[in-house]
Each structure stands twice: as C-alpha cells, then as structure tokens.
Design a protein around this motif. Structure first.
Motif, PDB file in Angstrom:
ATOM      1  N   GLU B   1       0.840  -1.195   0.000  1.00  0.00           N
ATOM      2  CA  GLU B   1       0.000   0.000   0.000  1.00  0.00           C
ATOM      3  C   GLU B   1       0.880   1.251   0.000  1.00  0.00           C
ATOM      4  N   VAL B   2       0.491   2.202  -0.824  1.00  0.00           N
ATOM      5  CA  VAL B   2       1.239   3.467  -0.904  1.00  0.00           C
ATOM      6  C   VAL B   2       1.233   4.165   0.457  1.00  0.00           C
ATOM      7  N   GLU B   3       2.398   4.668   0.849  1.00  0.00           N
ATOM      8  CA  GLU B   3       2.500   5.437   2.090  1.00  0.00           C
ATOM      9  C   GLU B   3       3.137   6.788   1.824  1.00  0.00           C
ATOM     10  N   LEU B   4       2.508   7.819   2.363  1.00  0.00           N
ATOM     11  CA  LEU B   4       3.057   9.170   2.323  1.00  0.00           C
ATOM     12  C   LEU B   4       3.041   9.680   3.764  1.00  0.00           C
ATOM     13  N   ALA B  24       7.949   9.017   1.039  1.00  0.00           N
ATOM     14  CA  ALA B  24       7.100   8.141   0.243  1.00  0.00           C
ATOM     15  C   ALA B  24       7.648   6.718   0.218  1.00  0.00           C
ATOM     16  N   SER B  25       6.733   5.757   0.122  1.00  0.00           N
ATOM     17  CA  SER B  25       7.159   4.359   0.024  1.00  0.00           C
ATOM     18  C   SER B  25       6.088   3.530  -0.672  1.00  0.00           C
ATOM     19  N   PHE B 108      -5.377  13.266  -7.991  1.00  0.00           N
ATOM     20  CA  PHE B 108      -4.574  13.046  -6.792  1.00  0.00           C
ATOM     21  C   PHE B 108      -4.830  11.632  -6.285  1.00  0.00           C
ATOM     22  N   LEU B 109      -3.925  10.720  -6.655  1.00  0.00           N
ATOM     23  CA  LEU B 109      -4.136   9.302  -6.390  1.00  0.00           C
ATOM     24  C   LEU B 109      -4.040   8.956  -4.910  1.00  0.00           C
ATOM     25  N   SER B 110      -3.036   9.498  -4.247  1.00  0.00           N
ATOM     26  CA  SER B 110      -2.780   9.145  -2.845  1.00  0.00           C
ATOM     27  C   SER B 110      -2.494  10.414  -2.059  1.00  0.00           C
ATOM     28  N   TRP B 111      -2.832  10.369  -0.766  1.00  0.00           N
ATOM     29  CA  TRP B 111      -2.677  11.531   0.099  1.00  0.00           C
ATOM     30  C   TRP B 111      -1.950  11.155   1.391  1.00  0.00           C
ATOM     31  N   GLY B 112      -1.161  12.080   1.898  1.00  0.00           N
ATOM     32  CA  GLY B 112      -0.580  11.903   3.217  1.00  0.00           C
ATOM     33  C   GLY B 112      -1.614  12.191   4.292  1.00  0.00           C
TER      34      GLY B 112
END
Lengths: 108, 121
Positions: B1-4, B24-25, B108-112
């Motif tokens: 899973e994307v992480e910000l 980011a990871s 905006f695909l992913s958000w912190g």
C-alpha cells in the motif's frame, strides 16, 4: 475563471441513497474526480475519471458526469460514509487542478 | 500500500519560515509527479504546488508563487515544501499528494495524513 458549485450539505438516513452534485458549465466535457475527507484520516480518492472506482472502494459508490452536472452516488449509505466530499477536475485553460467547494454528507 | 508520511509544520510568526517533508514508500517515487494541497480551517481544498517526476518542472498556485518552493530527492523518495514569508492566510492543514502522471497532477491518487501549519503572532 471556471465556476464549480457543490451543495454545502447533504443528509441521508442509513440504507438510503446519497447524491452529491458538482455543477459547472459543460462539466461533462471534463474528467471529474471525487475525494472523501474524514476527520483524522488521510483524504481518499473514491472516484476517478467520472466513474472509475480505485481498488478498495465499494461498488455502492459510483459516479456520473453529463452536461452541466457531475454526480457522486452512494447507495445503501452507512455511518462510515459520513464525511466531506470534494469534486475536482483539470482546468485545461488555466493548466491547473480545480476543486469544488465540498459537500458535508451527514448520516442521520 | 502506498505510504506518504508527512513531517514538519507547526507554528510560525507572520513573515517566518517553515519546511514540510513527505517520505514516500511502496511505489516508484521517481516516476510520479508529486505535490501539496491545503485546507484552511472551515474551507475547501486548494492546490498549492506540484513538481514533475524528475524535478525539472515546478508549479505553484498564484497565492504562494514566489514564497513557497517545492523540491524532491528521488534518491531518498522524499518531497519537501519550503514556505517563506508566511502569512496568516497560509494557516491550513497541508497534504502531500501523489499524481498519476510523471509530468503534472491531474488526479490526486494518494494523500498523506496531513500536517498542520499555523501562522500567528
């Protein structure tokens, strides 16, 4: 500049259908995306390109975009759907992203 | 899973400086345009800044042009926002965001998780 309008609030009982609109002149010619913001959580993309659901978004969340109105529809509303929802699109005339003002969905 | 994962922010005086960071990871950072979006208290979302995947192109909203600088370090998968000459109206929750393309951010695909910036004397 392009004017986009969302209702400030929508209320719906659990199990019913919530409809959130995003209005703008010929917005149907643009690709509209929808985001869910819940307090204390990272915002989440729930609908992209008018009606595509990202992985993990339930099928009861859907989108459409025709004419002057883009619509986010949440069927069989649950308490966890209570959040602020924002529409967004790319303004090609200004070359930048534009957000609607947001709609607070309240689950009664 | 994307992480910000965001850090930085806090309280600054008008005219002061703050720096935000985003680690980011779990995705190819060097292939994604990245940016920042903010939400002032009781207000809607506002796009702030964006940077292309290789860092060659940067974009800023008119409201922050000349005061904010976005940058990235692809070797460390980190995104930064240097905020100078802060104003009271810069007070907001700031979100790190990932775009779908390598050049601009149209979705905006992913958000912190967000970091709060408060500008007050």
């Amino acid at each position: 500049s392009y004017v986009v309008t969302q209702p400030p609030s929508v209320s719906v009982a659990p199990g019913q259908t919530a409809t959130i609109t995003c209005g703008g002149n010929n917005i149907g010619s643009k690709s509209v995306h929808w985001y869910q913001l819940r307090p204390g959580q990272a915002p989440k993309l729930v609908i992209s390109y008018d009606n595509d659901r990202p992985s993990g978004i339930p099928e009861r969340i859907s989108g459409s975009n025709f004419g002057n109105t883009a619509t986010l529809t949440i069927s069989r509303v649950e308490a966890r759907d209570e959040a602020d929802y924002f529409c967004q699109f790319w303004d090609s005339s200004a070359d930048l992203p534009v957000f609607g003002g947001g709609t607070k969905l309240t689950v009664l | 899973e994307v992480e910000l994962v965001q850090s930085g922010g806090g309280l600054a005086q008008p005219g002061g400086t703050l720096r935000l960071s985003c680690a980011a990871s779990n995705f190819d950072f060097s292939d994604s345009a990245m940016g920042w979006v903010r939400q002032a208290p009781g207000k809607g979302l506002e796009w702030v800044s964006a940077i292309s995947a290789r860092g060659r192109a940067t974009f800023h909203a008119v409201s922050v042009e000349g005061r904010f600088t976005i940058s990235r370090d692809n070797s460390k998968s980190t995104l930064s926002l240097e905020m100078n000459r802060l104003r009271v109206e810069d007070t907001a929750m700031y979100y790190c965001v990932r775009g779908e393309l390598s050049t601009v951010i149209k979705v905006f695909l992913s958000w912190g998780q967000g970091t709060l910036v408060t500008v007050s004397s």
